[in-house]
Design an enzyme around this catalytic site. Structure first.
Site, PDB file in Angstrom:
ATOM      1  CE  LYS A   1      -3.857  -2.232   2.339  1.00 30.77           C
ATOM      2  NZ  LYS A   1      -4.881  -2.173   3.392  1.00 30.77           N
TER       3      LYS A   1
ATOM      4  CG  ASP B   1      -7.770   0.147   3.837  1.00 33.56           C
ATOM      5  OD1 ASP B   1      -8.606  -0.703   3.465  1.00 33.56           O
ATOM      6  OD2 ASP B   1      -6.555   0.059   3.594  1.00 33.56           O
TER       7      ASP B   1
END
Ligand code: ATR
Length: 315
Positions: A87, A123
């Protein structure tokens, strides 16, 4: 068709789609990635909207995320999800980054548009929705303790809480320097005209029982983002004496569905929820980026529940 593809499979469409009914046009990039539930989350939704798209798992070595995204783009993919440990690398290789991803310092969703790679992070926003769904409260109204705030997931969740303007944020991490570094990045969100200084609204503490117990009187929501609890034999990351009936306790782990932390919290009368809703909402938000106007929430929820239910039966 393979369970897991590699960059070597991206040399041609014919190789990638060998034996498959539908062309692969979405992927999750990770290492390892075989355990990722993203295909089970997205494929039923893709089928429901008759997208004609197959979602695949792609194993990518560190330092090759940019290369992998270039290859997917060349093959006319719609986009991708990015998971652990990529990420941070993804943030550095996309052409443009949206505000959430920039603030959270990580990209978990990529959209290919007009020859450009756009990076997003669902997220953080997914966490806010998950907390609202599970506890019917807003993150901005809560005093929050994040366990594992130095890890990837913990940093994203803590940063989102800060951006939402939560009432207090207590960062707990085994390696305390990582929590201090995060606090330094987030302190600007806590400099308000309120009487308390940023030091009181934003705190860093180590995993030490006496400090955790003192803090827990002044906390509404406890979030576990450490990996402690993934194994059924794991202890709780928090001493039981820290848990109180007024607490909301959220574990980002969803398998096992009830970690020791959640079991102990339930026993003291706290409200509990596992990480399934977080997984669901980060997925739905990614889907909406790829297919604007589409929100197959219930299809994704049903599929996820069935997958996790059958997985927990076999583990
Ligand atoms: P991810 O990026 O997926 O969140 P990670 O970077 O490995 O994974 O982070 C895992 C988190 O769990 C970290 O906060 C880690 O603490 P450290 O920063 O000190 O490594 C935390 N963690 C893992 N095992 C732990 C343990 N036994 N006790 C306390 N914290 C633990």
């Amino acid at each position: 068709m393979k369970d897991v593809y590699s960059i070597d499979d991206l040399v041609s469409r014919s190789l990638l789609d060998e034996g498959a009914d539908l062309p692969a046009r979405l992927a999750v990039l990770g290492l390892p990635v075989a355990h990722s539930l993203s295909p089970q989350l997205h494929q039923p939704a893709l089928d429901q909207i008759s997208s004609g798209v197959r979602y695949i798992r792609l194993e990518v070595e560190p330092t090759r995320v940019g290369e992998a995204l270039d290859a997917l783009q060349a093959l006319d993919f719609i986009g991708a999800n990015v998971t652990v440990p990529h990420k941070f690398e993804a943030l550095s290789v996309v052409d443009d980054v949206d505000e959430d991803a920039q603030a959270l310092g990580a990209v978990n969703t990529v959209l290919f548009e007009d020859g450009r790679k756009l990076g997003f992070n669902t997220d953080g926003p997914g966490f806010v929705r998950a907390i609202h769904e599970e506890f019917l409260v807003d993150v901005k109204d809560l005093r929050i303790m994040v366990l594992g705030a130095g890890g990837g997931a913990g940093q994203a969740i803590a940063a989102q809480c800060a951006r939402e303007g939560c009432q207090r944020l207590v960062l707990v991490n085994r390696t305390i320097e990582k929590a201090h570094q995060l606090a330094a990045r987030l302190s600007r969100y806590f400099e308000s005209e309120r009487l308390e200084g940023p030091g009181e609204r934003l705190e860093v503490i180590p995993f030490e029982s006496s400090l955790l117990i003192t803090e827990s009187d002044h906390i509404d929501l406890i979030v576990n983002t450490t990996s402690v609890g993934l194994k059924r034999t794991d202890p709780s990351p928090l001493p039981t004496s820290c848990l109180q009936p007024h607490h909301l306790v959220y574990d980002t782990i969803y398998n096992p569905p009830r970690t020791r932390l959640l079991g102990e919290a339930h026993q003291v009368g706290a409200r509990i929820a596992n990480g399934l809703a977080l997984l669901l909402y980060q997925g739905v938000l990614a889907f909406e980026l790829w297919f604007p106007g589409q929100r197959p929430l219930e299809t994704m929820r049903t599929s996820l529940q069935a997958t996790v239910h059958s997985a927990s039966g076999t583990l």
